[in-house]
Design a protein around this motif. Structure first.
Motif, short mmCIF file in Angstrom:
data_model
loop_
_atom_site.label_atom_id
_atom_site.label_comp_id
_atom_site.label_asym_id
_atom_site.label_seq_id
_atom_site.Cartn_x
_atom_site.Cartn_y
_atom_site.Cartn_z
N LYS A 54 3.22 -9.31 3.40
CA LYS A 54 4.93 -9.74 2.35
C LYS A 54 4.49 -10.85 3.04
O LYS A 54 4.29 -11.95 2.21
N SER A 153 14.57 -5.98 1.04
CA SER A 153 14.64 -6.22 2.17
C SER A 153 14.55 -7.98 2.51
O SER A 153 14.82 -7.55 4.27
N THR A 154 14.32 -8.98 2.24
CA THR A 154 13.86 -9.81 2.45
C THR A 154 14.40 -11.39 1.69
O THR A 154 14.14 -10.96 -0.14
N THR A 156 13.59 -15.39 1.97
CA THR A 156 13.03 -17.02 2.24
C THR A 156 13.99 -17.33 1.38
O THR A 156 14.31 -18.10 0.40
N GLU A 253 14.89 -11.29 7.08
CA GLU A 253 14.06 -9.71 6.51
C GLU A 253 14.78 -8.66 7.72
O GLU A 253 15.44 -9.29 8.57
N ASN A 255 13.53 -5.11 8.01
CA ASN A 255 13.11 -4.59 8.15
C ASN A 255 13.50 -3.07 9.17
O ASN A 255 14.75 -2.94 8.84
N ASN A 286 12.47 -1.02 5.28
CA ASN A 286 11.51 -2.17 4.43
C ASN A 286 11.94 -2.65 3.21
O ASN A 286 11.83 -3.05 2.65
#
Length: 379
Positions: A54, A153-154, A156, A253, A255, A286
């Motif tokens: 990741k 889940s993430t 940026t 994130e 997680n 995740n």
């Protein structure tokens, strides 16, 4: 090593993704094109292994957006390899409170419940208050929220901090956030959530602080041991001076049972802050099957302490040119390499908590929904 902790807020998407050949799965005898690129830029094979897929993908996506110097890349790699939180560094004596540090007003942070989400969570007392009066005293602030489809889940994002003025008689603070919302997989109903990002309470908007706000289980459950009454966690040390740092790079994130916020200088890519919260039993994973992500910008009204707010849409407060760019979205299930958050990954965009508040928000969308700019003018 850093304990991965998290924060929550939360909606299902079935999709197929063609993974780029530039990041084909590596075997023991094969090095991917991404790994070759990083090795050529001075990142060791051991570091690539320690980063994991990741974070390696996240770095590759930054490189696709910007031509980083070797120094910028080294800063980013070092920050992602350094998994100690701000709190852990404080306990070890390697990090101290920075100039301008102050605690933000915790009780005001309950604003992050847009009207549509309040209804879906069946908070009937607040819904009835909103429905019975058009007055801003029953609204908690002015917010624009870009909400993803279910299944991630993430995220940026590159952030340009906005210019802010706060009339402290009416308005307490301003925030630029990522978010994560969950649903109960058995019922399909929204369950919990969190906001992760930076906020300021300065009237001039000079000092910004990394914060996480963890919503209650079901938004009406009990706190975990050690949590304050508002589910609030702020970096114990970090103060971001907008006079010195105008651009940030944020990683949000969700997680397994934890949420993590990592903040880097958006120019040098040196690490600024890493904070996290533990969030068991809230369906953060995740793989992201029961998680939605968000991009948020807002001004919070000053709370009176009796359940009402000093909201005034002509207070003179403003938040101008909060810019989200190169926003990527990921999960560990079938999108581990990430992709730009285009409009096809968005389920909804909410504005304001009232029609009047929504009219105070201006959004310039350059590339929906991974490159946009938000301004709020209360005048």
């Amino acid at each position: 090593m850093k304990k991965l902790l998290a924060v929550a807020l939360g909606f299902t998407l079935t999709f197929s993704v063609v993974l780029p050949t530039s990041f084909a799965t590596s075997t023991n005898k094969e090095i991917s094109e991404v790994e070759k690129k990083l090795i050529n830029k001075g990142v060791s094979k051991e570091e690539i292994t320690n980063l994991g897929k990741k974070y390696t993908s996240i770095i590759d996506n930054v490189l696709q957006s910007e031509d980083l110097s070797n120094e910028q890349l080294r800063n980013l790699v070092n920050g992602l390899l350094d998994r100690e939180t701000d709190d852990e560094k404080v306990k070890k004596g390697t990090m101290k409170k920075q100039d301008g540090y102050k605690e933000l007003p915790k009780h005001d942070f309950n604003m992050y419940k847009p009207k549509e989400l309040i209804k879906s969570r069946d908070l009937k007392n607040e819904v009835s208050a909103l429905a019975s009066s058009p007055s801003e005293e029953h609204s908690t602030g002015v917010i624009r929220n870009v909400i993803s489809q279910w299944g991630y889940s993430t995220t940026t994002m590159k952030i340009d901090l906005p210019s802010v003025y706060l009339n402290k008689t009416n308005d307490s603070s301003s925030y630029v956030f990522g978010g994560a919302y969950t649903k109960n997989p058995s019922t399909g109903m929204p369950y919990s959530g969190a906001d992760l990002g930076v906020g300021t309470e300065d009237s001039s908007g000079r000092y910004w602080f990394p914060v996480i706000y963890l919503g209650l289980p079901g938004w009406d459950g009990k706190r975990l041991p050690g949590e304050d009454d508002d589910g609030w966690y702020q970096s114990p040390t970090v103060s971001i001076d907008k006079n010195q740092v105008q651009k940030l790079y944020m990683i949000v994130e969700a997680n397994d049972d934890q949420l993590i916020l990592s903040i880097f200088n958006g120019i040098t890519y040196s690490e600024i802050s890493s904070i996290s919260m533990y969030a068991p039993g809230r369906y953060f994973t995740n793989e992201g099957q029961n998680v939605q992500l968000a991009q948020q910008a807002s001004i919070c009204y000053l709370a009176r302490g009796d359940g009402t707010y000093n909201g005034y849409l002509q207070s003179g407060s403003y938040m101008r040119y909060a810019t989200f760019s190169n926003v990527y979205i990921y999960n560990d299930l079938n999108l581990p390499n990430g992709t730009l958050w285009t409009s096809s990954y968005t389920s909804a965009i909410t504005k304001g908590e009232t029609t009047q508040a929504a009219a105070k928000i201006n959004a310039s969308v350059f590339s929906a929904d991974y490159n946009h700019q938000v301004s709020i003018n209360l005048n």
